[in-house]
Motif scaffolding. Structure first.
Motif, PDB file in Angstrom:
ATOM      1  N   PRO A 214     -57.341 -12.022  28.374  1.00 13.09           N
ATOM      2  CA  PRO A 214     -55.927 -12.438  28.386  1.00 13.09           C
ATOM      3  C   PRO A 214     -55.301 -12.497  26.996  1.00 13.09           C
ATOM      4  CG  PRO A 214     -57.390 -14.296  28.840  1.00 13.09           C
ATOM      5  CD  PRO A 214     -58.234 -13.073  28.900  1.00 13.09           C
ATOM      6  N   GLY A 215     -56.026 -13.038  26.009  1.00  7.16           N
ATOM      7  CA  GLY A 215     -55.474 -13.126  24.660  1.00  7.16           C
ATOM      8  C   GLY A 215     -55.208 -11.764  24.059  1.00  7.16           C
ATOM      9  N   TRP A 216     -56.166 -10.849  24.217  1.00  4.06           N
ATOM     10  CA  TRP A 216     -55.998  -9.489  23.692  1.00  4.06           C
ATOM     11  C   TRP A 216     -54.796  -8.804  24.338  1.00  4.06           C
ATOM     12  CZ3 TRP A 216     -56.335  -5.158  26.889  1.00  4.06           C
ATOM     13  CH2 TRP A 216     -56.192  -3.924  26.225  1.00  4.06           C
ATOM     14  N   LEU A 217     -54.655  -8.953  25.648  1.00  2.00           N
ATOM     15  CA  LEU A 217     -53.558  -8.287  26.359  1.00  2.00           C
ATOM     16  C   LEU A 217     -52.203  -8.791  25.858  1.00  2.00           C
ATOM     17  CD1 LEU A 217     -52.798  -6.334  28.701  1.00  2.00           C
ATOM     18  CD2 LEU A 217     -52.672  -8.359  30.163  1.00  2.00           C
ATOM     19  N   GLU A 218     -52.078 -10.101  25.678  1.00  2.00           N
ATOM     20  CA  GLU A 218     -50.815 -10.659  25.230  1.00  2.00           C
ATOM     21  C   GLU A 218     -50.482 -10.217  23.801  1.00  2.00           C
ATOM     22  OE1 GLU A 218     -51.256 -14.841  25.758  1.00  2.00           O
ATOM     23  OE2 GLU A 218     -51.369 -14.689  27.955  1.00  2.00           O
ATOM     24  N   ARG A 219     -51.497 -10.137  22.945  1.00  2.00           N
ATOM     25  CA  ARG A 219     -51.244  -9.745  21.558  1.00  2.00           C
ATOM     26  C   ARG A 219     -50.878  -8.273  21.432  1.00  2.00           C
ATOM     27  NH1 ARG A 219     -55.903 -12.706  20.810  1.00  2.00           N
ATOM     28  NH2 ARG A 219     -57.143 -10.811  20.534  1.00  2.00           N
ATOM     29  N   THR A 220     -51.528  -7.413  22.203  1.00  2.00           N
ATOM     30  CA  THR A 220     -51.390  -5.979  21.981  1.00  2.00           C
ATOM     31  C   THR A 220     -50.412  -5.277  22.921  1.00  2.00           C
ATOM     32  OG1 THR A 220     -53.268  -5.519  23.446  1.00  2.00           O
ATOM     33  CG2 THR A 220     -53.735  -5.810  21.097  1.00  2.00           C
ATOM     34  N   HIS A 221     -50.142  -5.868  24.085  1.00  2.00           N
ATOM     35  CA  HIS A 221     -49.284  -5.183  25.045  1.00  2.00           C
ATOM     36  C   HIS A 221     -48.073  -6.003  25.467  1.00  2.00           C
ATOM     37  CE1 HIS A 221     -52.929  -2.729  25.394  1.00  2.00           C
ATOM     38  NE2 HIS A 221     -52.144  -1.788  25.824  1.00  2.00           N
ATOM     39  N   ASP A 222     -48.302  -7.256  25.828  1.00  2.00           N
ATOM     40  CA  ASP A 222     -47.193  -8.045  26.359  1.00  2.00           C
ATOM     41  C   ASP A 222     -46.064  -8.188  25.346  1.00  2.00           C
ATOM     42  OD1 ASP A 222     -48.633  -8.252  28.613  1.00  2.00           O
ATOM     43  OD2 ASP A 222     -49.054 -10.390  28.487  1.00  2.00           O
ATOM     44  N   ARG A 223     -46.407  -8.360  24.067  1.00  2.00           N
ATOM     45  CA  ARG A 223     -45.373  -8.558  23.062  1.00  2.00           C
ATOM     46  C   ARG A 223     -44.632  -7.267  22.736  1.00  2.00           C
ATOM     47  NH1 ARG A 223     -48.349 -12.575  18.664  1.00  2.00           N
ATOM     48  NH2 ARG A 223     -48.632 -14.343  20.091  1.00  2.00           N
ATOM     49  N   SER A 224     -45.260  -6.129  23.104  1.00  2.00           N
ATOM     50  CA  SER A 224     -44.587  -4.854  22.817  1.00  2.00           C
ATOM     51  C   SER A 224     -43.614  -4.450  23.921  1.00  2.00           C
ATOM     52  CB  SER A 224     -45.639  -3.735  22.661  1.00  2.00           C
ATOM     53  OG  SER A 224     -46.333  -3.546  23.881  1.00  2.00           O
ATOM     54  N   GLU A 225     -43.612  -5.211  25.009  1.00  2.00           N
ATOM     55  CA  GLU A 225     -42.698  -4.904  26.112  1.00  2.00           C
ATOM     56  C   GLU A 225     -41.257  -5.202  25.706  1.00  2.00           C
ATOM     57  OE1 GLU A 225     -43.475  -3.832  29.687  1.00  2.00           O
ATOM     58  OE2 GLU A 225     -44.668  -2.969  28.092  1.00  2.00           O
ATOM     59  N   PRO A 226     -40.344  -4.316  25.967  1.00  2.00           N
ATOM     60  CA  PRO A 226     -38.946  -4.608  25.632  1.00  2.00           C
ATOM     61  C   PRO A 226     -38.410  -5.754  26.481  1.00  2.00           C
ATOM     62  CG  PRO A 226     -39.101  -2.617  26.958  1.00  2.00           C
ATOM     63  CD  PRO A 226     -40.505  -2.996  26.594  1.00  2.00           C
ATOM     64  N   ARG A 227     -37.714  -6.665  25.837  1.00  2.00           N
ATOM     65  CA  ARG A 227     -37.158  -7.794  26.572  1.00  2.00           C
ATOM     66  C   ARG A 227     -35.830  -7.388  27.222  1.00  2.00           C
ATOM     67  NH1 ARG A 227     -38.109 -12.982  22.503  1.00  2.00           N
ATOM     68  NH2 ARG A 227     -40.383 -12.743  22.345  1.00  2.00           N
ATOM     69  N   SER A 228     -35.605  -7.901  28.383  1.00  2.00           N
ATOM     70  CA  SER A 228     -34.350  -7.579  29.097  1.00  2.00           C
ATOM     71  C   SER A 228     -33.194  -8.262  28.391  1.00  2.00           C
ATOM     72  CB  SER A 228     -34.444  -8.055  30.551  1.00  2.00           C
ATOM     73  OG  SER A 228     -34.703  -9.451  30.590  1.00  2.00           O
ATOM     74  N   ARG A 229     -32.095  -7.564  28.300  1.00  2.00           N
ATOM     75  CA  ARG A 229     -30.922  -8.121  27.663  1.00  2.00           C
ATOM     76  C   ARG A 229     -30.179  -9.029  28.631  1.00  2.00           C
ATOM     77  NH1 ARG A 229     -28.441  -2.777  24.588  1.00  2.00           N
ATOM     78  NH2 ARG A 229     -30.264  -2.431  23.222  1.00  2.00           N
ATOM     79  N   ARG A 230     -29.756 -10.149  28.083  1.00  2.00           N
ATOM     80  CA  ARG A 230     -29.027 -11.113  28.923  1.00  2.00           C
ATOM     81  C   ARG A 230     -27.538 -10.761  28.944  1.00  2.00           C
ATOM     82  NH1 ARG A 230     -32.094 -15.434  30.288  1.00  2.00           N
ATOM     83  NH2 ARG A 230     -34.055 -15.717  29.168  1.00  2.00           N
TER      84      ARG A 230
END
Length: 230
Positions: A214-230
């Motif tokens: 889980p930690g590796w996934l969040e550091r390397t992939h989850d943070r690279s996901e583009p955030r949706s614009r509000r």
């Protein structure tokens, strides 16, 4: 993170765990290691006078096959760290890094193997992988070092010592490699789907990655996901 189609109308997120270069290096190491174990155990069991099925297939004596494949492993052991210096640094740094929550992970590991519910950890490798990485690396380098010595020397006290080291390193590495294959193949329920991380393009289901690293996934992939614009 990449989106793949598992079935019509169904979208499945997949992530890349290992690069192509790492996967090819891993394939070379385990192929040579398995061939060395097969010929090594054949010779250890006193079958040197009888050609093994592999020997008959290659039309070469088992001792020659063992020696030649051994040199191939030496070449990989030298070329791998040189050509993949960043991956080597990551492997070493992450394998020796232990955290305060690792004890809880080990206590929950037996049930996690069956249920797939592992205690969270933050490492690139899980705590069990780190220990196996270090033990297996030590065992393989003992095999390589003693094997090279046995080829270079031709008798004497040092040869006898190296022969014992080579034999006991084989005993040491065999169960580690067998356990690694069992887990990496995804046979155990908790590790279902993990085999894709080193095969099939190195892409595995993000849900499997989140469960195991889980930690590796969040550091390397989850943070690279583009955030949706509000």
């Amino acid at each position: 993170m990449v989106t793949d189609r598992a079935a019509p109308g169904v979208r499945r997120d997949v992530v890349e765990r290992y690069t192509r270069r790492t996967r090819w290096f891993h394939a070379g190491v385990y192929l040579t290691t398995l061939l060395l174990l097969a010929t090594g155990w054949w010779l250890l069991l006193g079958q040197e006078g009888r050609p093994s099925p592999l020997s008959r297939l290659l039309h070469m004596p088992d001792t020659t096959v063992h020696k030649d494949v051994g040199w191939a492993l030496v070449a990989l052991a030298v070329a791998g760290p040189v050509l993949g210096i960043r991956a080597t640094r990551t492997f070493i740094a992450e394998s020796v890094r232990f955290r305060t929550g690792d004890t809880r992970w080990f206590l929950r590991w037996p049930s996690g193997v069956v249920t797939g519910r592992f205690t969270r950890h933050e490492g690139h490798f899980d705590p069990g992988q780190r220990i196996v990485n270090l033990l297996m690396a030590a065992g393989i380098f003992a095999l390589i070092g003693s094997g090279v010595g046995l080829v270079v020397l031709h008798g004497g006290p040092a040869f006898a010592v190296l022969a014992r080291v080579h034999k006991w390193a084989t005993y040491f590495c065999t169960p580690l490699i067998a356990a690694h294959i069992l887990i990496a193949a995804g046979v155990l329920p908790g590790y279902r789907g993990v085999w894709r991380s080193m095969h099939m393009g190195g892409r595995l289901d993000a849900r499997v990655a989140r469960r195991l690293w889980p930690g590796w996934l969040e550091r390397t992939h989850d943070r690279s996901e583009p955030r949706s614009r509000r």
